[in-house]
Design a protein around this motif. Structure first.
Motif, PDB file in Angstrom:
ATOM      1  N   UNK A 155       0.835  -1.209   0.000  1.00 37.28           N
ATOM      2  CA  UNK A 155       0.000   0.000   0.000  1.00 37.28           C
ATOM      3  C   UNK A 155       0.868   1.257   0.000  1.00 37.28           C
ATOM      4  N   UNK A 156       1.954   1.249   0.784  1.00 33.53           N
ATOM      5  CA  UNK A 156       2.842   2.410   0.805  1.00 33.53           C
ATOM      6  C   UNK A 156       3.492   2.611  -0.560  1.00 33.53           C
ATOM      7  N   UNK A 157       3.864   1.531  -1.221  1.00 33.63           N
ATOM      8  CA  UNK A 157       4.499   1.619  -2.533  1.00 33.63           C
ATOM      9  C   UNK A 157       3.535   2.076  -3.624  1.00 33.63           C
ATOM     10  N   UNK A 158       2.236   2.047  -3.343  1.00 34.85           N
ATOM     11  CA  UNK A 158       1.247   2.422  -4.344  1.00 34.85           C
ATOM     12  C   UNK A 158       0.838   1.273  -5.241  1.00 34.85           C
ATOM     13  N   UNK A 159       1.221   0.059  -4.870  1.00 32.41           N
ATOM     14  CA  UNK A 159       0.851  -1.118  -5.655  1.00 32.41           C
ATOM     15  C   UNK A 159      -0.567  -1.584  -5.343  1.00 32.41           C
ATOM     16  N   UNK A 160      -1.105  -1.134  -4.213  1.00 30.22           N
ATOM     17  CA  UNK A 160      -2.473  -1.449  -3.819  1.00 30.22           C
ATOM     18  C   UNK A 160      -3.145  -0.166  -3.357  1.00 30.22           C
ATOM     19  N   UNK A 161      -4.434  -0.041  -3.648  1.00 27.33           N
ATOM     20  CA  UNK A 161      -5.188   1.153  -3.288  1.00 27.33           C
ATOM     21  C   UNK A 161      -5.956   0.913  -1.992  1.00 27.33           C
ATOM     22  N   UNK A 162      -5.847   1.817  -1.030  1.00 29.02           N
ATOM     23  CA  UNK A 162      -6.566   1.632   0.242  1.00 29.02           C
ATOM     24  C   UNK A 162      -8.082   1.581   0.039  1.00 29.02           C
ATOM     25  N   UNK A 163      -8.741   0.742   0.828  1.00 25.58           N
ATOM     26  CA  UNK A 163     -10.202   0.756   0.862  1.00 25.58           C
ATOM     27  C   UNK A 163     -10.659   1.980   1.652  1.00 25.58           C
ATOM     28  N   UNK A 164      -9.937   2.243   2.734  1.00 23.59           N
ATOM     29  CA  UNK A 164     -10.199   3.419   3.569  1.00 23.59           C
ATOM     30  C   UNK A 164      -8.869   3.929   4.089  1.00 23.59           C
ATOM     31  N   UNK A 165      -8.846   5.182   4.522  1.00 17.18           N
ATOM     32  CA  UNK A 165      -7.650   5.746   5.121  1.00 17.18           C
ATOM     33  C   UNK A 165      -6.762   6.463   4.119  1.00 17.18           C
ATOM     34  N   UNK A 166      -5.610   6.924   4.601  1.00 22.83           N
ATOM     35  CA  UNK A 166      -4.733   7.771   3.796  1.00 22.83           C
ATOM     36  C   UNK A 166      -3.276   7.465   4.106  1.00 22.83           C
ATOM     37  N   UNK A 167      -2.443   7.529   3.053  1.00 23.51           N
ATOM     38  CA  UNK A 167      -1.005   7.347   3.187  1.00 23.51           C
ATOM     39  C   UNK A 167      -0.323   8.570   2.598  1.00 23.51           C
TER      40      UNK A 167
ATOM     41  N   UNK B  98       3.609  10.333   1.960  1.00 27.37           N
ATOM     42  CA  UNK B  98       5.064  10.263   1.983  1.00 27.37           C
ATOM     43  C   UNK B  98       5.581  11.658   1.672  1.00 27.37           C
ATOM     44  N   UNK B  99       6.432  12.181   2.536  1.00 30.73           N
ATOM     45  CA  UNK B  99       6.935  13.565   2.405  1.00 30.73           C
ATOM     46  C   UNK B  99       5.793  14.560   2.278  1.00 30.73           C
ATOM     47  N   UNK B 100       4.701  14.297   2.984  1.00 23.86           N
ATOM     48  CA  UNK B 100       3.602  15.250   3.079  1.00 23.86           C
ATOM     49  C   UNK B 100       2.584  15.199   1.966  1.00 23.86           C
ATOM     50  N   UNK B 101       2.741  14.289   0.982  1.00 21.23           N
ATOM     51  CA  UNK B 101       1.788  14.222  -0.122  1.00 21.23           C
ATOM     52  C   UNK B 101       1.258  12.800  -0.276  1.00 21.23           C
ATOM     53  N   UNK B 102       0.048  12.693  -0.812  1.00 21.79           N
ATOM     54  CA  UNK B 102      -0.494  11.384  -1.165  1.00 21.79           C
ATOM     55  C   UNK B 102      -0.085  11.056  -2.596  1.00 21.79           C
ATOM     56  N   UNK B 103      -0.217   9.802  -2.957  1.00 23.94           N
ATOM     57  CA  UNK B 103       0.110   9.379  -4.324  1.00 23.94           C
ATOM     58  C   UNK B 103      -0.796  10.077  -5.332  1.00 23.94           C
ATOM     59  N   UNK B 104      -2.056  10.262  -4.965  1.00 25.00           N
ATOM     60  CA  UNK B 104      -3.020  10.882  -5.867  1.00 25.00           C
ATOM     61  C   UNK B 104      -2.725  12.370  -6.086  1.00 25.00           C
ATOM     62  N   UNK B 105      -2.226  13.043  -5.056  1.00 24.20           N
ATOM     63  CA  UNK B 105      -2.032  14.497  -5.157  1.00 24.20           C
ATOM     64  C   UNK B 105      -0.747  14.880  -5.887  1.00 24.20           C
ATOM     65  N   UNK B 106       0.301  14.027  -5.772  1.00 27.97           N
ATOM     66  CA  UNK B 106       1.575  14.368  -6.420  1.00 27.97           C
ATOM     67  C   UNK B 106       2.385  13.086  -6.604  1.00 27.97           C
ATOM     68  N   UNK B 107       2.136  12.396  -7.715  1.00 29.95           N
ATOM     69  CA  UNK B 107       2.790  11.106  -7.947  1.00 29.95           C
ATOM     70  C   UNK B 107       4.308  11.221  -7.999  1.00 29.95           C
ATOM     71  N   UNK B 108       4.812  12.245  -8.674  1.00 28.06           N
ATOM     72  CA  UNK B 108       6.268  12.365  -8.837  1.00 28.06           C
ATOM     73  C   UNK B 108       6.961  12.570  -7.494  1.00 28.06           C
ATOM     74  N   UNK B 109       6.450  13.482  -6.677  1.00 24.32           N
ATOM     75  CA  UNK B 109       7.068  13.738  -5.373  1.00 24.32           C
ATOM     76  C   UNK B 109       6.937  12.519  -4.469  1.00 24.32           C
ATOM     77  N   UNK B 110       5.784  11.874  -4.491  1.00 24.82           N
ATOM     78  CA  UNK B 110       5.535  10.696  -3.654  1.00 24.82           C
ATOM     79  C   UNK B 110       6.528   9.583  -3.990  1.00 24.82           C
TER      80      UNK B 110
END
Length: 263
Positions: free
Chosen positions: A51-63, A65-77
């Motif tokens: 889930x942290x690597x972005x290989x699986x999508x959470x059913x609920x909750x938020x992850x 990395x460095x203050x951003x989610x995968x959805x909000x900023x893929x490159x930075x994440x």
């Protein structure tokens, strides 16, 4: 206080929304911390990492990395972490040095720091004689060293390391641990999953004990021991771990664990 490099809030997830493997997982890792992720086979450690690597999508909750989610900023994440998997994955027709070059290009490392880091890693992991060898000609332990060297080369804010000692010789293990201490001192955060509890206790600042897809305890050695109802001391992590994971498997996720659904 430093902001967390990795922050997981109330994560529920898995392979099927109908049968989640992870249940309400929350923890964070701050700069300069090494945190040990421990649990029995099927506890949910690898699923958490996926889930942290972005290989699986959470059913609920938020992850984050460095203050951003995968959805909000893929490159930075994605550029904020390096991952060392349990089983090495390399390109058979690339040499050791070419793997390092590819990593340097992917992370945009400039030529001078790249050369210095490459030379240091080749020496520290005793891989200089093999720098021109194709990956297909390497032993499993040497392939694991190449994976570790690639991760260390990038010097990201977060390292995610899954069972890193499998296949490594004693010198390789010592080299890895020495480098992890070094990168932690420089301010990187490390999440390390391992079954070698004595090493986890000796090198990690905090511990996360997973059981049945949930967090059974987390914190310092004293806090984990307190959760297990025992006193802390040298070597106490192993006893506290056994106490925490010896409880019956009940509640949501029990069927998944019994059938091997969690990893």
């Amino acid at each position: 206080m430093n902001e967390p490099v990795l922050q997981i809030d109330r994560l529920t997830g898995g392979y099927s929304p109908r049968r989640p493997v992870l249940h309400d997982i929350s923890f964070q890792i701050r700069p300069g911390e090494m945190v040990g992720l421990i649990g029995l086979n099927g506890a949910g450690k690898s699923t958490t990492i996926k889930h942290v690597l972005g290989l699986m999508k959470p059913h609920e909750g938020e992850i984050k990395v460095s203050g951003v989610t995968l959805e909000s900023d893929q490159e930075k994440y994605r550029s904020a972490f390096a991952y060392v998997p349990e089983s090495p994955v390399l390109f058979d027709e690339l040499t050791v040095e070419e793997h390092l070059r590819l990593t340097g290009m992917a992370y945009g490392i400039e030529e001078d720091p790249y050369d210095k880091r490459k030379e240091l890693l080749l020496d520290q992991f005793q891989m200089r004689p093999k720098k021109a060898a194709f990956a297909s000609h390497l032993s499993k332990g040497m392939k694991q060293k190449v994976m570790i060297m690639n991760a260390l080369l990038s010097e990201p804010p977060l390292y995610i390391i899954d069972e890193p000692f499998l296949g490594l010789d004693p010198l390789g293990i010592r080299s890895l641990l020495d480098r992890l201490v070094e990168v932690k001192r420089r301010g990187s955060a490390i999440l390390m999953s391992s079954h070698i509890l004595a090493t986890v206790e000796a090198y990690c600042d905090r511990y996360i004990v997973m059981h049945n897809g949930r967090i059974a305890a987390q914190g310092t050695l004293e806090e984990v021991c307190a959760a297990a109802g025992m006193r802390s001391g040298p070597g106490a992590l192993e006893e506290a771990f056994y106490e925490l994971v010896s409880k019956p498997v009940d509640g949501p996720g029990a069927d998944d664990q019994k059938s091997g659904g969690a990893r």
